[in-house]
Write a protein that holds these residues in place. Structure first.
Motif, PDB file in Angstrom:
ATOM      1  N   LEU A 587       0.828  -1.213   0.000  1.00 48.78           N
ATOM      2  CA  LEU A 587       0.000   0.000   0.000  1.00 48.78           C
ATOM      3  C   LEU A 587       0.859   1.258   0.000  1.00 48.78           C
ATOM      4  O   LEU A 587       1.908   1.317   0.652  1.00 48.78           O
ATOM      5  CB  LEU A 587      -0.931   0.014   1.221  1.00 48.78           C
ATOM      6  N   ASP A 588       0.384   2.261  -0.711  1.00 47.58           N
ATOM      7  CA  ASP A 588       0.984   3.603  -0.712  1.00 47.58           C
ATOM      8  C   ASP A 588       1.135   4.087   0.736  1.00 47.58           C
ATOM      9  O   ASP A 588       0.228   3.910   1.557  1.00 47.58           O
ATOM     10  CB  ASP A 588       0.031   4.523  -1.486  1.00 47.58           C
ATOM     11  N   ILE A 589       2.269   4.721   1.060  1.00 44.65           N
ATOM     12  CA  ILE A 589       2.454   5.164   2.448  1.00 44.65           C
ATOM     13  C   ILE A 589       1.472   6.270   2.839  1.00 44.65           C
ATOM     14  O   ILE A 589       1.236   6.492   4.025  1.00 44.65           O
ATOM     15  CB  ILE A 589       3.905   5.617   2.749  1.00 44.65           C
ATOM     16  N   TRP A 590       0.872   6.954   1.838  1.00 48.27           N
ATOM     17  CA  TRP A 590      -0.166   7.932   2.188  1.00 48.27           C
ATOM     18  C   TRP A 590      -1.416   7.205   2.695  1.00 48.27           C
ATOM     19  O   TRP A 590      -2.189   7.775   3.471  1.00 48.27           O
ATOM     20  CB  TRP A 590      -0.504   8.816   0.983  1.00 48.27           C
ATOM     21  N   PHE A 591      -1.595   5.973   2.244  1.00 44.24           N
ATOM     22  CA  PHE A 591      -2.701   5.172   2.794  1.00 44.24           C
ATOM     23  C   PHE A 591      -2.325   4.724   4.206  1.00 44.24           C
ATOM     24  O   PHE A 591      -3.161   4.706   5.110  1.00 44.24           O
ATOM     25  CB  PHE A 591      -3.000   3.969   1.891  1.00 44.24           C
ATOM     26  N   ASP A 592      -1.048   4.355   4.388  1.00 40.06           N
ATOM     27  CA  ASP A 592      -0.549   3.999   5.733  1.00 40.06           C
ATOM     28  C   ASP A 592      -0.901   5.095   6.735  1.00 40.06           C
ATOM     29  O   ASP A 592      -1.574   4.869   7.738  1.00 40.06           O
ATOM     30  CB  ASP A 592       0.985   3.891   5.718  1.00 40.06           C
ATOM     31  N   SER A 593      -0.380   6.285   6.447  1.00 37.56           N
ATOM     32  CA  SER A 593      -0.549   7.387   7.413  1.00 37.56           C
ATOM     33  C   SER A 593      -1.971   7.924   7.403  1.00 37.56           C
ATOM     34  O   SER A 593      -2.476   8.389   8.421  1.00 37.56           O
ATOM     35  CB  SER A 593       0.442   8.513   7.115  1.00 37.56           C
ATOM     36  N   SER A 596      -4.365   6.638  10.031  1.00 43.74           N
ATOM     37  CA  SER A 596      -3.933   6.738  11.439  1.00 43.74           C
ATOM     38  C   SER A 596      -5.091   7.064  12.379  1.00 43.74           C
ATOM     39  O   SER A 596      -5.072   6.674  13.546  1.00 43.74           O
ATOM     40  CB  SER A 596      -2.826   7.792  11.586  1.00 43.74           C
ATOM     41  N   TRP A 597      -6.118   7.763  11.863  1.00 43.85           N
ATOM     42  CA  TRP A 597      -7.277   8.083  12.714  1.00 43.85           C
ATOM     43  C   TRP A 597      -7.897   6.804  13.283  1.00 43.85           C
ATOM     44  O   TRP A 597      -8.377   6.785  14.415  1.00 43.85           O
ATOM     45  CB  TRP A 597      -8.328   8.877  11.920  1.00 43.85           C
ATOM     46  N   TRP A 621      -1.278  14.245   3.778  1.00 48.47           N
ATOM     47  CA  TRP A 621      -1.904  13.576   4.919  1.00 48.47           C
ATOM     48  C   TRP A 621      -3.292  14.111   5.241  1.00 48.47           C
ATOM     49  O   TRP A 621      -4.205  13.345   5.563  1.00 48.47           O
ATOM     50  CB  TRP A 621      -0.994  13.697   6.140  1.00 48.47           C
ATOM     51  N   PHE A 622      -3.484  15.426   5.165  1.00 46.75           N
ATOM     52  CA  PHE A 622      -4.820  15.984   5.409  1.00 46.75           C
ATOM     53  C   PHE A 622      -5.827  15.336   4.468  1.00 46.75           C
ATOM     54  O   PHE A 622      -6.947  15.002   4.849  1.00 46.75           O
ATOM     55  CB  PHE A 622      -4.844  17.500   5.164  1.00 46.75           C
ATOM     56  N   GLN A 623      -5.401  15.184   3.207  1.00 48.32           N
ATOM     57  CA  GLN A 623      -6.312  14.676   2.184  1.00 48.32           C
ATOM     58  C   GLN A 623      -6.502  13.163   2.282  1.00 48.32           C
ATOM     59  O   GLN A 623      -7.630  12.669   2.189  1.00 48.32           O
ATOM     60  CB  GLN A 623      -5.782  15.060   0.798  1.00 48.32           C
ATOM     61  N   SER A 624      -5.406  12.419   2.487  1.00 48.06           N
ATOM     62  CA  SER A 624      -5.552  10.952   2.572  1.00 48.06           C
ATOM     63  C   SER A 624      -6.345  10.568   3.824  1.00 48.06           C
ATOM     64  O   SER A 624      -7.116   9.601   3.811  1.00 48.06           O
ATOM     65  CB  SER A 624      -4.190  10.265   2.556  1.00 48.06           C
ATOM     66  N   SER A 625      -6.179  11.341   4.906  1.00 43.49           N
ATOM     67  CA  SER A 625      -6.956  11.093   6.132  1.00 43.49           C
ATOM     68  C   SER A 625      -8.439  11.348   5.887  1.00 43.49           C
ATOM     69  O   SER A 625      -9.295  10.577   6.317  1.00 43.49           O
ATOM     70  CB  SER A 625      -6.465  11.999   7.266  1.00 43.49           C
ATOM     71  N   LEU A 627     -10.062  11.383   2.917  1.00 42.01           N
ATOM     72  CA  LEU A 627     -10.647  10.451   1.946  1.00 42.01           C
ATOM     73  C   LEU A 627     -10.913   9.076   2.562  1.00 42.01           C
ATOM     74  O   LEU A 627     -11.976   8.484   2.335  1.00 42.01           O
ATOM     75  CB  LEU A 627      -9.729  10.311   0.727  1.00 42.01           C
ATOM     76  N   THR A 628      -9.954   8.573   3.356  1.00 39.41           N
ATOM     77  CA  THR A 628     -10.175   7.249   3.966  1.00 39.41           C
ATOM     78  C   THR A 628     -11.293   7.308   5.004  1.00 39.41           C
ATOM     79  O   THR A 628     -12.106   6.393   5.104  1.00 39.41           O
ATOM     80  CB  THR A 628      -8.880   6.729   4.627  1.00 39.41           C
ATOM     81  N   SER A 629     -11.339   8.402   5.767  1.00 39.59           N
ATOM     82  CA  SER A 629     -12.364   8.530   6.808  1.00 39.59           C
ATOM     83  C   SER A 629     -13.755   8.696   6.210  1.00 39.59           C
ATOM     84  O   SER A 629     -14.720   8.075   6.657  1.00 39.59           O
ATOM     85  CB  SER A 629     -12.030   9.728   7.719  1.00 39.59           C
ATOM     86  N   VAL A 630     -13.857   9.498   5.162  1.00 35.56           N
ATOM     87  CA  VAL A 630     -15.156   9.715   4.513  1.00 35.56           C
ATOM     88  C   VAL A 630     -15.610   8.427   3.818  1.00 35.56           C
ATOM     89  O   VAL A 630     -16.779   8.044   3.897  1.00 35.56           O
ATOM     90  CB  VAL A 630     -15.086  10.894   3.514  1.00 35.56           C
ATOM     91  N   ALA A 631     -14.685   7.733   3.159  1.00 34.46           N
ATOM     92  CA  ALA A 631     -15.052   6.484   2.466  1.00 34.46           C
ATOM     93  C   ALA A 631     -15.486   5.414   3.455  1.00 34.46           C
ATOM     94  O   ALA A 631     -16.446   4.676   3.218  1.00 34.46           O
ATOM     95  CB  ALA A 631     -13.870   5.983   1.640  1.00 34.46           C
ATOM     96  N   ALA A 632     -14.789   5.345   4.596  1.00 35.63           N
ATOM     97  CA  ALA A 632     -15.084   4.280   5.567  1.00 35.63           C
ATOM     98  C   ALA A 632     -16.286   4.600   6.447  1.00 35.63           C
ATOM     99  O   ALA A 632     -17.014   3.704   6.860  1.00 35.63           O
ATOM    100  CB  ALA A 632     -13.861   4.028   6.439  1.00 35.63           C
ATOM    101  N   ARG A 633     -16.492   5.933   6.765  1.00 36.02           N
ATOM    102  CA  ARG A 633     -17.558   6.238   7.742  1.00 36.02           C
ATOM    103  C   ARG A 633     -18.252   7.585   7.535  1.00 36.02           C
ATOM    104  O   ARG A 633     -18.957   8.072   8.425  1.00 36.02           O
ATOM    105  CB  ARG A 633     -16.959   6.180   9.142  1.00 36.02           C
ATOM    106  N   LYS A 634     -18.024   8.204   6.377  1.00 35.69           N
ATOM    107  CA  LYS A 634     -18.749   9.413   5.970  1.00 35.69           C
ATOM    108  C   LYS A 634     -18.568  10.603   6.906  1.00 35.69           C
ATOM    109  O   LYS A 634     -19.499  11.393   7.098  1.00 35.69           O
ATOM    110  CB  LYS A 634     -20.243   9.112   5.788  1.00 35.69           C
ATOM    111  N   LYS A 635     -17.390  10.739   7.514  1.00 38.62           N
ATOM    112  CA  LYS A 635     -17.119  11.937   8.316  1.00 38.62           C
ATOM    113  C   LYS A 635     -15.625  12.219   8.332  1.00 38.62           C
ATOM    114  O   LYS A 635     -14.799  11.332   8.077  1.00 38.62           O
ATOM    115  CB  LYS A 635     -17.657  11.782   9.731  1.00 38.62           C
ATOM    116  N   ALA A 636     -15.292  13.481   8.628  1.00 33.89           N
ATOM    117  CA  ALA A 636     -13.886  13.880   8.693  1.00 33.89           C
ATOM    118  C   ALA A 636     -13.269  13.370   9.988  1.00 33.89           C
ATOM    119  O   ALA A 636     -13.958  13.212  10.992  1.00 33.89           O
ATOM    120  CB  ALA A 636     -13.772  15.408   8.637  1.00 33.89           C
TER     121      ALA A 636
END
Length: 1003
Positions: A587-593, A596-597, A621-625, A627-636
């Motif tokens: 996985l891309d390290i931007w996905f790694d970090s 982190s949330w 990191w602001f953006q990858s955090s 995108l992953t948070s919104v995709a997984a649970r629809k919130k920042a």
């Protein structure tokens, strides 16, 4: 009523007691007495004075400066004495109504600590310390980003024959390298005074972290946000892996070999058949900066709505098709002339086709596309679906082949043909294609073209776009929700929010697979024969269990039978586990970090109050955090984003070893080899530099900046030393004077303190630490040093020790010291704790364990402003009239017509003439007389006139009052004790000093 003021100076005029609304007009209350006005001479040491020991001069062991090694040594000692290392766990264990969570964006574990780290970590620490003092339970777990190519490359650079290492050997060396970097960085962060849970940091290679990351991955996959596809991506031949856009650097001076070439028309567009009659050969004219992509050409694209021209070349007689807007500029480049035969719309080119310029028999259709621009080139675009994102879209729409003729190292494959096979596309491969164009008669012109071009940010070498099979996050389906969520996040500065929204808008997909081994594996299995991927809840759950216990090394060390169960294979319709192989991508390290949330934040919400990072993280990191948070649970994952700039040399230039302007934080703190060149400043200077800078732009650092920071702190130390020195023999618990019994100027200082405390608190809340520093400096230099200290020295030094008048200003000094130290404690924690250690009275368990600024709302008395500021206006007039002379050598007469201003001055001086009144103290003269009429026979040239606007009760009471000031040389002798001109003879004490010496000063 002159009797309204207590003669001892501890009363309060009834007029002032009634005034509670703020004055609309603020005057500068804190006037500098100027260099010409000497301080109270009693403060000067006089060896021959018999009264020297009767004067209460300041006494304190607190040093005005800590030269040389003393500064860093004192800081380390303070950290140990004051429990810096225990502060985080202490505040986590206490009961608190509110929690504040600052989630640490993980720095990269690939090098030594630098000033960029210092800027970021100190900003975070200032924030956290403020919230600890405010009574919050702070959650701050420091972390490190540990995977990825830069670490892998650095680890392998230390090994001979690295290309022969197995994946596990590479992983082991990369892990060891990251661990060493983490320890170095951690030690530095602790030395800077950063408060954190240093025993429980998070690292992206920790098994629990990796397991959580895989859970988020599968949740996104299950929801359809993650998919596998064959499409063009940014590819680094130097790293042999795909990269995301956030990992690119753009070289503005990149030089490409651009070519103009012709594609002979095979089938004329039906609408142009009459124009292109076949009497002369016709071709479409195409320009590209990447000739090496021509063998992969599948089409030529035009803009449907644009104007195109059919031209005749006056040199060769050939007919060419190109954009009407590009005719003149193209003819000039080709050093010829074009005669326009006819024009048409782009749509009229439909259904035409051309011959490929180098591959006989291949047809390149003419196709419409909205990405075609008219700003450069010919308005007709060579389309190679394997090497361009827009090209790929065209190919997908028209079912064109997207075969890639370039391998992972950037070399042409066998499929490119014997002339190109094994040639580097950016070097000899490019040259070979140009030669092929020349040989085919398709090349019209080659020229160098300087433009912005993407480079691999790690290897600093050019990228290519190359089609390959990769894993993607479908950001197109997430970004609308991400943008809506982001609009509800507080962003500081606000301009950064728009930049991030724009970046999100441009992002169509995110390539999250990397062709390396130092990372978290994408938990996918592939069917050996078909290449079909196997991933479902069973397979992922099994892998996660193993990773949680053994870490991701297990993916490489365990046989497939232990990673993939028979049940999971059967459920997927397969037969034998051994029919499958493990995926090789990580996985891309931007996905790694970016996940982190999910791994670090506590509670059901898993949302931080604040993310605080540099502006490069708007696309990182602001953006990858998000995108992953919104995709997984629809919130920042955050409520607030704080975005700071980068560090530069003090002239605004980038830091580089070649220029010699690299600033090493360790050298800043401990000094270099030559202390005359690189003196030891200590960590607080580094922290002050961070706080005073406008961190929302670029932050400059260098010797001039650091020297200025040290000087600022030394000025602050002097202010603190004065207050500490005058606390000797004073205990606030037993000796403090209630505000209602204080001198009015003392009450005024409490009023200013209250205002200062509230403004500083608001600045901290807004993360505006440079404003905190400005407020601190203004208050200390203008309000305290230049104004208050200069007028109270006589009271402090010459009154009897326990006299209420003296205790009154000592009470204010104790409050001011407490407020000032707490106000800068988050910025300068070492200095704050050092001051508390030098207090002559006990103050609990240090600054950070005893709370934030404590000011009373009862201190806010706007009416007092008018009295003190009115007196200050008259003082300015007086001091201005005797510029360059000692104010004590004068007596001053103030004349005010009966009215509100006169009543205010009466509150400061009940008697007509006094040398001990509150008004005289402010005037700094030896004697002050307050009159309502001008004395007869006053020389006109001795009168200074002025006005003062009184504005009370929100403008309900307004009075522009005039006053006159007369400065006269003193007629009395200098008192040998207080050195004011208030004695009958130079050998006798003044009445005030006689009382003090007789033990009657407090009556």
């Amino acid at each position: 009523d002159r009797s309204a003021l207590n003669p001892s100076g501890s009363g309060e005029n009834a007029l002032l007691r009634d005034v509670s609304l703020p004055a609309a007009r603020r005057r500068a209350a804190c006037r500098s007495s100027g260099g010409s006005v000497s301080s109270t001479p009693a403060a000067e040491s006089r060896q021959d004075s018999q009264y020297r020991d009767t004067v209460l001069l300041p006494r304190s062991n607190f040093p005005a400066q800590l030269p040389g090694r003393l500064q860093p040594e004192t800081e380390v000692e303070t950290q140990q004495k004051c429990g810096f290392s225990e502060l985080y766990s202490w505040q986590r264990q206490r009961k608190a109504k509110q929690e504040f969570c600052l989630h640490d964006g993980p720095p990269y574990a690939n090098g030594d600590p630098h000033v960029g780290h210092a800027l970021n970590k100190i900003l975070k620490d200032i924030t956290n310390r403020f919230y600890v003092m405010r009574g919050c339970k702070v959650h701050y777990v420091p972390g490190w980003d540990c995977h990825g190519l830069p670490i892998e490359l650095k680890a392998l650079s230390e090994v001979k024959g690295a290309e022969n290492l197995s994946p596990m050997e590479i992983r082991q060396r990369a892990r060891e390298f990251a661990e060493r970097a983490i320890e170095k960085q951690k030690s530095a962060f602790i030395r800077w005074g950063v408060m954190a849970d240093w025993a429980n940091c998070y690292r992206t290679f920790d098994p629990k972290y990796e397991a959580n990351q895989l859970r988020v991955f599968y949740k996104m996959y299950d929801k359809g946000y993650i998919y596998q596809d064959y499409k063009p991506v940014f590819w680094s031949p130097s790293s042999k892996t795909a990269l995301a856009e956030a990992e690119l650097e753009y070289n503005e001076q990149h030089v490409s070999r651009s070519v103009y070439m012709k594609f002979p028309v095979l089938k004329s567009p039906p609408k142009l058949t009459s124009v292109i009659d076949g009497s002369a050969p016709a071709s479409v004219l195409v320009w590209t900066t990447q000739p090496w992509t021509v063998p992969s050409n599948q089409a030529v694209c035009y803009m449907p709505d644009s104007e195109y021209a059919i031209v005749k070349c006056t040199t060769t007689g050939e007919h060419f098709i190109l954009a009407a807007d590009r005719v003149e500029s193209t003819a000039a480049v080709l050093d010829t002339q074009f005669e326009v035969m006819s024009t048409c719309k782009g749509v009229d080119l439909a259904d035409g086709s051309c011959a490929h310029p180098t591959i006989p028999g291949r047809i390149s259709p003419l196709l419409p596309a909205n990405h075609v621009t008219m700003t450069k080139g010919t308005g007709l675009v060579h389309t190679a679906p394997a090497h361009g994102m827009e090209d790929y879209s065209v190919a997908s729409h028209h079912q064109l082949p997207t075969d890639c003729l370039v391998d992972e190292g950037g070399f042409f494959t066998e499929a490119a043909g014997p002339e190109l096979k094994n040639k580097n596309v950016l070097e000899e491969g490019n040259e070979a294609v140009i030669q092929m164009l020349q040989a085919a008669g398709s090349l019209l012109k080659e020229e160098k073209f300087v433009h912005s071009y993407p480079y691999d940010w790690r290897t600093k070498k050019p990228m290519i776009i190359r089609a390959s099979k990769q894993w993607f996050v479908n950001t197109a389906s997430v970004k609308a929700t991400a943008q809506e969520v982001l609009k509800k996040v507080k962003v500081i500065p606000t301009s950064a929010a728009n930049r991030m929204l724009e970046m999100l808008d441009r992002r169509t997909f995110w390539c999250i697979s990397r062709q390396r081994c130092w990372g978290v594996p994408i938990p996918v299995f592939y069917q050996k024969n078909t290449g079909e991927c196997l991933i479902n809840s069973e397979t992922v759950t099994d892998v996660i269990k193993i990773v949680e216990q053994q870490g991701t090394d297990a993916w490489w060390t365990l046989p497939i039978e232990q990673l993939l169960s028979k049940e999971a294979v059967a459920k997927a319709g397969g037969h034998d586990v051994l029919d499958y192989v493990k995926g090789q991508d990580v996985l891309d390290i931007w996905f790694d970090s970016g996940t982190s949330w999910a791994c670090v934040l506590e509670g059901a919400e898993q949302k931080a109050d604040t993310y605080l990072e540099g502006k490069d993280q708007l696309g990182g990191w602001f953006q990858s955090s998000l995108l992953t948070s919104v995709a997984a649970r629809k919130k920042a994952p955050y409520k607030t984003l704080v975005v700071h700039g980068f560090t530069l040399g003090e002239k605004g230039e980038k830091m580089s070893k070649s220029i010699g302007n690299v600033v090493d934080p360790d050298v800043v703190i401990n000094g270099g080899e030559d202390h005359t060149k690189d003196p030891p400043y200590g960590a607080d200077v580094l922290r002050w530099w961070v706080a005073e800078s406008n961190v929302f732009t670029e932050v400059l650092i260098g010797p001039v900046v650091l020297n200025a920071a040290r000087d600022d702190i030394n000025k602050l130390r002097n202010t603190l030393r004065f207050m500490l020195g005058n606390m000797a023999g004073f205990n606030p618990e037993t000796d403090a004077i209630p505000p209602s019994e204080m001198y009015i100027v003392d009450q005024y200082m409490l009023h200013l303190l209250q205002d200062y405390g509230s403004k500083v608190t608001e600045a901290y809340k807004e993360y505006d630490y440079s404003k905190v520093v400005r407020l601190l400096q203004a208050f200390c230099s203008r309000n305290l040093s230049n104004f208050y200290f200069s007028i109270i020295k006589d009271r402090l030094y010459c009154e009897e020790e326990k006299d209420p008048k003296r205790r009154s200003c000592q009470t204010v000094l104790a409050e001011a010291l407490d407020v000032v130290v707490r106000s800068f404690a988050p910025i300068l924690p070492h200095l704050a704790e050092e001051v508390f250690q030098h207090l002559p009275y006990k103050k609990g368990k240090g600054v950070f364990r005893t709370g934030w600024i404590n000011v009373s709302s009862a201190w806010k008395k706007p009416g007092i402003e008018e009295a003190i500021e009115g007196a200050c206006a008259m003082r300015d007039s007086f001091l201005g009239s005797i510029s360059g002379k000692n104010a004590l050598e004068y007596e001053v007469i103030i004349v005010i017509e009966p009215g509100l201003l006169f009543e205010l001055m009466e509150a400061l001086q009940a008697e007509e003439t006094s040398s001990v009144s509150q008004l005289n103290e402010i005037m700094m003269a030896s004697q002050t007389t307050l009159l309502s009429e001008l004395p007869k026979e006053t020389p006109a040239d001795a009168i200074i006139k002025g006005t003062f606007l009184i504005n009370l009760e929100g403008g309900y009471i307004r009075e522009d009052s005039s006053y006159k000031v007369i400065a006269l040389p003193v007629t009395k002798a200098k008192c040998p004790r207080c050195r004011r001109y208030t004695s009958d003879s130079s050998s006798t004490l003044c009445p005030r000093c006689l009382k003090v010496m007789a033990g009657k000063g407090s009556t």
